[in-house]
Scaffold this motif. Structure first.
Motif, PDB file in Angstrom:
ATOM      1  N   ILE A   1      12.902 -37.646 -33.825  1.00 13.37           N
ATOM      2  CA  ILE A   1      11.561 -36.915 -33.476  1.00 13.37           C
ATOM      3  C   ILE A   1      11.923 -35.584 -33.729  1.00 13.37           C
ATOM      4  O   ILE A   1      13.022 -34.780 -33.739  1.00 13.37           O
ATOM      5  N   VAL A   2      10.972 -34.820 -33.922  1.00 10.90           N
ATOM      6  CA  VAL A   2      10.862 -33.323 -34.379  1.00 10.90           C
ATOM      7  C   VAL A   2      11.616 -32.733 -33.040  1.00 10.90           C
ATOM      8  O   VAL A   2      11.347 -32.957 -31.953  1.00 10.90           O
ATOM      9  N   SER A   3      12.585 -31.512 -33.388  1.00  7.83           N
ATOM     10  CA  SER A   3      13.328 -30.808 -32.487  1.00  7.83           C
ATOM     11  C   SER A   3      12.082 -29.906 -31.421  1.00  7.83           C
ATOM     12  O   SER A   3      11.221 -29.757 -31.869  1.00  7.83           O
ATOM     13  N   PRO A   4      12.783 -29.490 -30.539  1.00  6.04           N
ATOM     14  CA  PRO A   4      11.926 -28.550 -29.488  1.00  6.04           C
ATOM     15  C   PRO A   4      11.553 -27.380 -30.376  1.00  6.04           C
ATOM     16  O   PRO A   4      10.487 -26.964 -30.089  1.00  6.04           O
ATOM     17  N   GLU A   5      12.426 -26.676 -31.053  1.00  5.11           N
ATOM     18  CA  GLU A   5      11.960 -25.402 -31.852  1.00  5.11           C
ATOM     19  C   GLU A   5      10.979 -26.043 -32.657  1.00  5.11           C
ATOM     20  O   GLU A   5       9.839 -24.866 -32.894  1.00  5.11           O
ATOM     21  N   LYS A   6      11.100 -26.823 -33.656  1.00  2.38           N
ATOM     22  CA  LYS A   6      10.179 -27.253 -34.662  1.00  2.38           C
ATOM     23  C   LYS A   6       8.876 -27.746 -34.009  1.00  2.38           C
ATOM     24  O   LYS A   6       7.676 -27.217 -34.647  1.00  2.38           O
ATOM     25  N   PHE A   7       8.623 -28.414 -32.912  1.00  2.90           N
ATOM     26  CA  PHE A   7       7.693 -28.769 -32.387  1.00  2.90           C
ATOM     27  C   PHE A   7       6.895 -27.523 -31.554  1.00  2.90           C
ATOM     28  O   PHE A   7       5.523 -27.487 -31.833  1.00  2.90           O
ATOM     29  N   ALA A   8       7.634 -26.722 -31.081  1.00  5.66           N
ATOM     30  CA  ALA A   8       6.926 -25.540 -30.610  1.00  5.66           C
ATOM     31  C   ALA A   8       6.202 -24.698 -31.765  1.00  5.66           C
ATOM     32  O   ALA A   8       5.006 -24.308 -31.538  1.00  5.66           O
ATOM     33  N   ALA A   9       6.852 -24.675 -32.838  1.00  4.19           N
ATOM     34  CA  ALA A   9       5.990 -23.803 -33.935  1.00  4.19           C
ATOM     35  C   ALA A   9       4.896 -24.627 -34.565  1.00  4.19           C
ATOM     36  O   ALA A   9       4.035 -24.074 -34.727  1.00  4.19           O
TER      37      ALA A   9
END
Length: 315
Positions: A88-96
């Motif tokens: 799944i999408v990484s924490p950093e990419k999800f926050a963005a």
């Protein structure tokens, strides 16, 4: 197509209001169900500043041809996952992504899409892992019902003020891994596996639905799993059946919420739809196995059940 401003004015004047509030967007109302919003509710709340609408479809170009006014487009295979590792999408990419969509912790997020909300449900599953659970809803009936009712569509991407959604680690309690399902298959863990694929996939007659690339070496299912095809939970118009009907449907297969449940399919998208029903509509304890048959059916040295006996023979 109507702009959001014009639409807000039309909606605001549809019923008597105080003069000072005539130009204000309507406030978000409580949906009729904790997990779902109706097409009627969403059209009334299109201009609410506390509601963000997100389309997660799989067919190319469907969003661009016309989408619910104010809806942002999210691609499940680039925005919601890592494009190199299968994750799944990484924490950093999800926050963005959340920041780009204007989503805060208190935002009501309405997800919808094509293919009976399969990938919209996947989106809800990903959002839930990053702490967005109760305020994330599915549009009951998805694009299918919205279009059938000839409700408004727009072709322009909305302008959304960015949020300050923080980088957060994904929770692990909503996701099942290979080791989890293998432990259930070997009867080392007292959980239930709900396989929501078609009967032919489940029994091993075929590996994948017609027209879909076969991504597994063997056909069949995880030993001990039960089969309730996802489509049995859906009405002809794409809406979900009533909670009472859903409870009966799953209970007939031995799924009543008394044990933890793992949902599984081919790549995890159809099973996320059933995961949403089990957890958000029925309140059961369930995790989604996104590795699903493309992982388990390719693993070396694991038990499988092949009722049809058509691929690799035997049971």
């Amino acid at each position: 197509m109507l702009s959001r401003t014009v639409l807000a004015l039309l909606l605001a004047t549809a019923a008597p209001v105080l003069p000072a509030l005539a130009n204000a967007p309507p406030a978000a109302q409580a949906p009729h169900d904790g997990a779902l919003v109706s097409t009627e509710w969403l059209e009334k709340n299109l201009a609410s500043p506390k509601v963000r609408i997100v389309e997660v479809s799989v067919d190319p170009g469907v969003y661009e041809r016309g989408h619910i006014p104010g809806a942002s487009n999210v691609s499940w295979h680039t925005d919601l996952v890592e494009t190199v590792t299968r994750d799944i999408v990484s924490p950093e990419k999800f926050a963005a992504l959340a920041q780009r969509l204007g989503i805060d912790r208190d935002t009501t997020v309405v997800l919808y899409g094509d293919n009976n909300n399969w990938f919209a449900a996947w989106g809800a599953w990903v959002l839930a892992q990053y702490g967005l659970v109760d305020n994330v809803k599915l549009l009951d009936g998805g694009r299918k019902k919205w279009e059938a009712e000839k409700r408004p569509l727009d072709t322009r991407a909305p302008e959304v003020a960015a949020s300050k959604f923080p980088v957060t680690q994904a929770a692990s309690n909503l996701r099942a891994r290979f080791g989890d399902v293998l432990a259930v298959a070997k009867k080392e863990r007292d959980e239930q596996i709900l396989d929501i694929r078609s009967p032919d996939e489940f029994n091993g007659k075929i590996i994948a639905p017609a027209g879909i690339q076969e991504l597994a070496i063997r056909a069949g299912h995880i030993p001990g799993s039960v089969n309730v095809p996802w489509g049995k939970a859906v009405n002809a118009d794409g809406t979900l059946k009533s909670p009472a009907e859903l409870k009966k449907l799953y209970a007939e297969a031995g799924i009543d919420g008394s044990k933890p449940i793992i949902t599984s399919c081919r790549i995890g998208e159809r099973s996320s739809h059933s995961w949403f029903i089990l957890t958000r509509v029925l309140g059961y304890n369930a995790r989604n196995y996104d590795g699903s048959w493309t992982e388990y059916g390719n693993a070396v040295g694991v038990p499988i059940t092949n009722v049809a006996g058509t691929v690799w023979g035997g049971k």
